[in-house]
Design a protein around this motif. Structure first.
Motif, PDB file in Angstrom:
ATOM      1  N   ILE A  66       3.562   2.867   5.758  1.00  0.00           N
ATOM      2  CA  ILE A  66       3.202   2.155   6.996  1.00  0.00           C
ATOM      3  C   ILE A  66       3.663   0.703   6.888  1.00  0.00           C
ATOM      4  O   ILE A  66       3.291  -0.006   5.941  1.00  0.00           O
ATOM      5  CB  ILE A  66       1.685   2.181   7.256  1.00  0.00           C
ATOM      6  N   GLY A  78       8.752  -3.679   7.564  1.00  0.00           N
ATOM      7  CA  GLY A  78       9.216  -5.055   7.703  1.00  0.00           C
ATOM      8  C   GLY A  78      10.021  -5.528   6.510  1.00  0.00           C
ATOM      9  O   GLY A  78      10.664  -4.735   5.806  1.00  0.00           O
ATOM     10  N   PHE A  79       9.940  -6.834   6.243  1.00  0.00           N
ATOM     11  CA  PHE A  79      10.745  -7.507   5.221  1.00  0.00           C
ATOM     12  C   PHE A  79      10.665  -6.833   3.847  1.00  0.00           C
ATOM     13  O   PHE A  79      11.679  -6.587   3.212  1.00  0.00           O
ATOM     14  CB  PHE A  79      10.270  -8.970   5.128  1.00  0.00           C
ATOM     15  N   PHE A  80       9.445  -6.563   3.361  1.00  0.00           N
ATOM     16  CA  PHE A  80       9.313  -6.114   1.973  1.00  0.00           C
ATOM     17  C   PHE A  80       9.375  -4.591   1.823  1.00  0.00           C
ATOM     18  O   PHE A  80       9.612  -4.090   0.725  1.00  0.00           O
ATOM     19  CB  PHE A  80       8.002  -6.641   1.380  1.00  0.00           C
ATOM     20  N   ASP A 106       5.835   2.234  12.008  1.00  0.00           N
ATOM     21  CA  ASP A 106       5.726   0.802  12.345  1.00  0.00           C
ATOM     22  C   ASP A 106       5.385   0.725  13.831  1.00  0.00           C
ATOM     23  O   ASP A 106       5.914   1.523  14.621  1.00  0.00           O
ATOM     24  CB  ASP A 106       7.043   0.057  12.049  1.00  0.00           C
ATOM     25  N   ILE A 107       4.537  -0.220  14.203  1.00  0.00           N
ATOM     26  CA  ILE A 107       4.216  -0.357  15.623  1.00  0.00           C
ATOM     27  C   ILE A 107       5.456  -0.769  16.423  1.00  0.00           C
ATOM     28  O   ILE A 107       5.499  -0.589  17.624  1.00  0.00           O
ATOM     29  CB  ILE A 107       3.057  -1.374  15.863  1.00  0.00           C
ATOM     30  N   ARG A 159      12.000  -0.797  14.393  1.00  0.00           N
ATOM     31  CA  ARG A 159      11.919  -0.906  12.924  1.00  0.00           C
ATOM     32  C   ARG A 159      11.652   0.456  12.279  1.00  0.00           C
ATOM     33  O   ARG A 159      12.217   0.781  11.228  1.00  0.00           O
ATOM     34  CB  ARG A 159      10.795  -1.866  12.536  1.00  0.00           C
ATOM     35  N   VAL A 171       2.254  -1.084   3.689  1.00  0.00           N
ATOM     36  CA  VAL A 171       3.079  -2.260   3.382  1.00  0.00           C
ATOM     37  C   VAL A 171       3.097  -3.214   4.584  1.00  0.00           C
ATOM     38  O   VAL A 171       4.090  -3.876   4.862  1.00  0.00           O
ATOM     39  CB  VAL A 171       4.510  -1.849   2.956  1.00  0.00           C
ATOM     40  N   THR A 172       1.979  -3.211   5.301  1.00  0.00           N
ATOM     41  CA  THR A 172       1.816  -4.191   6.386  1.00  0.00           C
ATOM     42  C   THR A 172       1.166  -5.443   5.812  1.00  0.00           C
ATOM     43  O   THR A 172       0.781  -5.473   4.645  1.00  0.00           O
ATOM     44  CB  THR A 172       0.907  -3.616   7.484  1.00  0.00           C
ATOM     45  N   ARG A 173       1.006  -6.471   6.665  1.00  0.00           N
ATOM     46  CA  ARG A 173       0.352  -7.695   6.200  1.00  0.00           C
ATOM     47  C   ARG A 173      -1.151  -7.507   6.122  1.00  0.00           C
ATOM     48  O   ARG A 173      -1.704  -6.578   6.710  1.00  0.00           O
ATOM     49  CB  ARG A 173       0.752  -8.854   7.119  1.00  0.00           C
ATOM     50  N   GLN A 212      -0.589  -3.001  -0.143  1.00  0.00           N
ATOM     51  CA  GLN A 212       0.154  -4.145  -0.697  1.00  0.00           C
ATOM     52  C   GLN A 212      -0.804  -5.317  -0.925  1.00  0.00           C
ATOM     53  O   GLN A 212      -1.871  -5.392  -0.335  1.00  0.00           O
ATOM     54  CB  GLN A 212       1.249  -4.584   0.280  1.00  0.00           C
ATOM     55  N   LYS A 213      -0.404  -6.241  -1.805  1.00  0.00           N
ATOM     56  CA  LYS A 213      -1.153  -7.490  -1.957  1.00  0.00           C
ATOM     57  C   LYS A 213      -0.816  -8.403  -0.794  1.00  0.00           C
ATOM     58  O   LYS A 213       0.255  -8.223  -0.200  1.00  0.00           O
ATOM     59  CB  LYS A 213      -0.870  -8.171  -3.298  1.00  0.00           C
ATOM     60  N   PRO A 214      -1.595  -9.421  -0.432  1.00  0.00           N
ATOM     61  CA  PRO A 214      -2.968  -9.567  -0.860  1.00  0.00           C
ATOM     62  C   PRO A 214      -3.817  -8.460  -0.230  1.00  0.00           C
ATOM     63  O   PRO A 214      -3.589  -8.043   0.897  1.00  0.00           O
ATOM     64  CB  PRO A 214      -3.362 -10.942  -0.337  1.00  0.00           C
ATOM     65  N   ASN A 236       2.554  -6.079  -8.273  1.00  0.00           N
ATOM     66  CA  ASN A 236       3.765  -5.750  -9.023  1.00  0.00           C
ATOM     67  C   ASN A 236       4.135  -6.747 -10.110  1.00  0.00           C
ATOM     68  O   ASN A 236       4.966  -6.443 -10.961  1.00  0.00           O
ATOM     69  CB  ASN A 236       4.950  -5.602  -8.055  1.00  0.00           C
ATOM     70  N   GLN A 296       9.915 -14.571   5.272  1.00  0.00           N
ATOM     71  CA  GLN A 296       8.472 -14.398   5.512  1.00  0.00           C
ATOM     72  C   GLN A 296       7.955 -15.560   6.396  1.00  0.00           C
ATOM     73  O   GLN A 296       7.160 -16.387   5.944  1.00  0.00           O
ATOM     74  CB  GLN A 296       7.739 -14.336   4.172  1.00  0.00           C
ATOM     75  N   TYR A 347       5.848 -15.752   8.653  1.00  0.00           N
ATOM     76  CA  TYR A 347       4.395 -15.771   8.909  1.00  0.00           C
ATOM     77  C   TYR A 347       3.670 -16.737   7.977  1.00  0.00           C
ATOM     78  O   TYR A 347       2.533 -17.120   8.244  1.00  0.00           O
ATOM     79  CB  TYR A 347       3.810 -14.353   8.792  1.00  0.00           C
TER      80      TYR A 347
HETATM   81  P1  NAD Z   1       6.493  -8.170   7.765  1.00  0.00           P
HETATM   82  O1  NAD Z   1       5.741  -8.908   8.811  1.00  0.00           O
HETATM   83  O2  NAD Z   1       7.948  -8.439   7.603  1.00  0.00           O
HETATM   84  O3  NAD Z   1       6.332  -6.592   7.980  1.00  0.00           O
HETATM   85  C1  NAD Z   1       5.114  -6.002   8.344  1.00  0.00           C
HETATM   86  C2  NAD Z   1       5.430  -4.831   9.278  1.00  0.00           C
HETATM   87  O4  NAD Z   1       4.217  -4.140   9.552  1.00  0.00           O
HETATM   88  C3  NAD Z   1       6.003  -5.275  10.630  1.00  0.00           C
HETATM   89  O5  NAD Z   1       7.220  -4.595  10.864  1.00  0.00           O
HETATM   90  C4  NAD Z   1       4.913  -4.884  11.621  1.00  0.00           C
HETATM   91  O6  NAD Z   1       5.436  -4.468  12.895  1.00  0.00           O
HETATM   92  C5  NAD Z   1       4.258  -3.720  10.910  1.00  0.00           C
HETATM   93  N1  NAD Z   1       2.880  -3.436  11.354  1.00  0.00           N
HETATM   94  C6  NAD Z   1       1.884  -4.321  11.625  1.00  0.00           C
HETATM   95  N2  NAD Z   1       0.752  -3.672  11.982  1.00  0.00           N
HETATM   96  C7  NAD Z   1       1.034  -2.352  11.907  1.00  0.00           C
HETATM   97  C8  NAD Z   1       0.281  -1.177  12.155  1.00  0.00           C
HETATM   98  N3  NAD Z   1      -1.004  -1.226  12.535  1.00  0.00           N
HETATM   99  N4  NAD Z   1       0.872   0.019  11.994  1.00  0.00           N
HETATM  100  C9  NAD Z   1       2.170   0.099  11.620  1.00  0.00           C
HETATM  101  N5  NAD Z   1       2.944  -0.982  11.380  1.00  0.00           N
HETATM  102  C10 NAD Z   1       2.384  -2.194  11.521  1.00  0.00           C
HETATM  103  O7  NAD Z   1       5.725  -8.443   6.404  1.00  0.00           O
HETATM  104  P2  NAD Z   1       6.306  -8.305   4.909  1.00  0.00           P
HETATM  105  O8  NAD Z   1       6.916  -9.581   4.492  1.00  0.00           O
HETATM  106  O9  NAD Z   1       7.074  -7.045   4.782  1.00  0.00           O
HETATM  107  O10 NAD Z   1       4.932  -8.208   4.087  1.00  0.00           O
HETATM  108  C11 NAD Z   1       4.190  -7.029   4.069  1.00  0.00           C
HETATM  109  C12 NAD Z   1       3.219  -7.102   2.897  1.00  0.00           C
HETATM  110  O11 NAD Z   1       3.983  -7.156   1.678  1.00  0.00           O
HETATM  111  C13 NAD Z   1       2.339  -8.366   2.898  1.00  0.00           C
HETATM  112  O12 NAD Z   1       1.037  -8.006   2.516  1.00  0.00           O
HETATM  113  C14 NAD Z   1       2.996  -9.267   1.859  1.00  0.00           C
HETATM  114  O13 NAD Z   1       2.097 -10.129   1.184  1.00  0.00           O
HETATM  115  C15 NAD Z   1       3.538  -8.248   0.882  1.00  0.00           C
HETATM  116  N6  NAD Z   1       4.639  -8.747   0.057  1.00  0.00           N
HETATM  117  C16 NAD Z   1       4.559  -8.514  -1.265  1.00  0.00           C
HETATM  118  C17 NAD Z   1       5.531  -8.992  -2.112  1.00  0.00           C
HETATM  119  C18 NAD Z   1       5.423  -8.702  -3.589  1.00  0.00           C
HETATM  120  O14 NAD Z   1       6.207  -9.131  -4.405  1.00  0.00           O
HETATM  121  N7  NAD Z   1       4.437  -7.928  -3.988  1.00  0.00           N
HETATM  122  C19 NAD Z   1       6.609  -9.735  -1.602  1.00  0.00           C
HETATM  123  C20 NAD Z   1       6.676  -9.919  -0.213  1.00  0.00           C
HETATM  124  C21 NAD Z   1       5.681  -9.425   0.616  1.00  0.00           C
END
Ligand code: NAD
Ligand code: 89Y
Length: 345
Positions: free
Chosen positions: A10, A13-15, A38-39, A43, A75-77, A98-100, A127, A166, A168
């Motif tokens: 789920i 996005g970026f990660f 993804d909503i 994507r 893997v959402t925020r 995912q963290k946090p 990780n 990132q 956000y």
């Molecule tokens: P992002 O905003 O790029 O991606 C999040 C995705 O989730 C978006 O595409 C969004 O549309 C989707 N989304 C939101 N609500 C949703 C829902 N209810 N159902 C389905 N999809 C939904 O964020 P990101 O940068 O990919 O970060 C995601 C997580 O990964 C965060 O918690 C971030 O802290 C973590 N992260 C971890 C590391 C690491 O090294 N561990 C590095 C970067 C990011």
């Protein structure tokens, strides 16, 4: 639970690409990436096409109903984690977050208790512990050559542009302790054991961000050891060590030091040995992220094998609460000017 595990991711996005690449590479170990969600339909569809995933969704509940998943990887925020984890538990699904873990302590506890009440597997994708250089450091500590660690500096300091990937981060109400502090404080526990109290000073040095982008923390560990734990996105130093966490760990017989460029110096009983740590370059990885990307693969591999063996992951929800409690204590320390004991759930 042995054998093949149908997985739904789920968040695309970026990660998430790191998770999807990892699950694809873990097919020989039993991972079947069968659905992504993804909503944002663009994507979800793009991820399904890029990773040859047979099903994509814009609604997690529909994915849970239609696919017979054995594991969900969220893997959402953090603001969506409670809602999505609780939905997964209602569908009796083993879950990775995912963290946090979540935006605050109460939300983290709620997720952990929800999984425990339902008797379900819950892991946090923490990780940094799985990064190759840091695993080497852990091996050396565990070998006993420097003796029990009594002092450490654990430092993630960078000026690398993380805001493009990132964006956000600009608007977070609580920023660097939840983004990087969770990693470096988790490492402090991993290397020196549980934390008895923490003091913290935060700073907001970048005028464009809303919350703290720098945290300087001092931990007293239960063992008596002391660690300086630092994280910032405002160090303008070249060469920039991103994404390395740099360490100095001292024991009664010696010291382990990691230096930029994946170098390590280990002094034992008056003799220093220098080495370079080779970071495997996965076929989908890109510098300078390759070390983090490889740790995502290793984290997914660890969590998958724990699930298949019917045991808890090292980074279980319950374990990660201990790290999160130090983050909360750090915020409280900064606000009150006192050292704070981390809470227990
Ligand atoms: P992002 O905003 O790029 O991606 C999040 C995705 O989730 C978006 O595409 C969004 O549309 C989707 N989304 C939101 N609500 C949703 C829902 N209810 N159902 C389905 N999809 C939904 O964020 P990101 O940068 O990919 O970060 C995601 C997580 O990964 C965060 O918690 C971030 O802290 C973590 N992260 C971890 C590391 C690491 O090294 N561990 C590095 C970067 C990011
Ligand atoms: O968000 C951060 C994290 O968790 O690891 C690296 C990162 O993406 C940027 O520093």
């Amino acid at each position: 639970m042995a054998g093949r595990v149908p997985i739904g991711v789920i968040g695309c996005g970026f990660f998430a690409r790191n998770h999807m690449n990892s699950w694809k590479d873990l097919a020989p170990q039993g991972a079947d990436l069968v659905a992504v969600c993804d909503i944002d339909p663009g994507r979800a569809k793009a991820a399904a096409e890029a990773f040859s995933v047979p099903h994509w969704y814009t609604d997690a509940e529909t994915m849970f109903r239609e696919r017979n998943l054995g594991l969900v990887d969220i893997v959402t925020r953090m603001d969506t984690h409670v809602q999505l984890a609780e939905m997964a538990f209602r569908h009796r699904l083993p879950t990775i977050v995912q963290k946090p873990f979540a935006p605050d302590w109460d939300a983290c506890v709620r997720i952990v208790k929800g999984a425990e009440k339902a008797g379900l597997f819950l892991a946090v994708h923490e990780n940094f512990r799985f990064q190759t250089p840091l695993q080497k450091v852990k091996e050396i500590i565990d070998s006993g050559v420097i003796g029990p660690p009594s002092w450490a500096r654990i430092s993630f300091r960078t000026g690398y542009d993380i805001y493009t990937g990132q964006p956000y981060f600009y608007g977070e109400e609580r920023f660097v302790i939840l983004d990087l502090g969770v990693h470096v404080l988790d490492l402090a526990r991993y290397f020196l054991g549980e934390v008895a109290r923490v003091s913290c000073e935060t700073q907001k040095r970048n005028p464009k961000v809303k919350a703290e982008d720098t945290a300087t923390m001092l931990c007293r560990h239960m063992s008596g050891a002391v660690s300086m734990v630092e994280c910032t996105y405002e160090t303008k130093k070249l060469p920039d060590p991103f994404p390395e966490t740099l360490l100095e760990i001292e024991g009664p017989r010696g010291v382990i030091v990691t230096k930029p460029g994946y170098k390590m110096e280990v002094t034992v009983d008056g003799k220093m040995t220098a080495s370079e740590i080779e970071i495997p370059m996965l076929h989908w990885a890109k510098k300078p992220w390759h070390m983090i990307e490889e740790s995502v693969f290793k984290t997914c591999a660890h969590i998958l094998s724990a699930l298949q063996a019917g045991r808890e992951a090292d980074t279980s929800g319950r374990d990660n609460l201990k790290t999160y409690a130090i983050c909360e204590a750090a915020y409280e320390s900064n606000a009150t000017g006192r050292a704070v004991k981390p809470a227990e759930a």
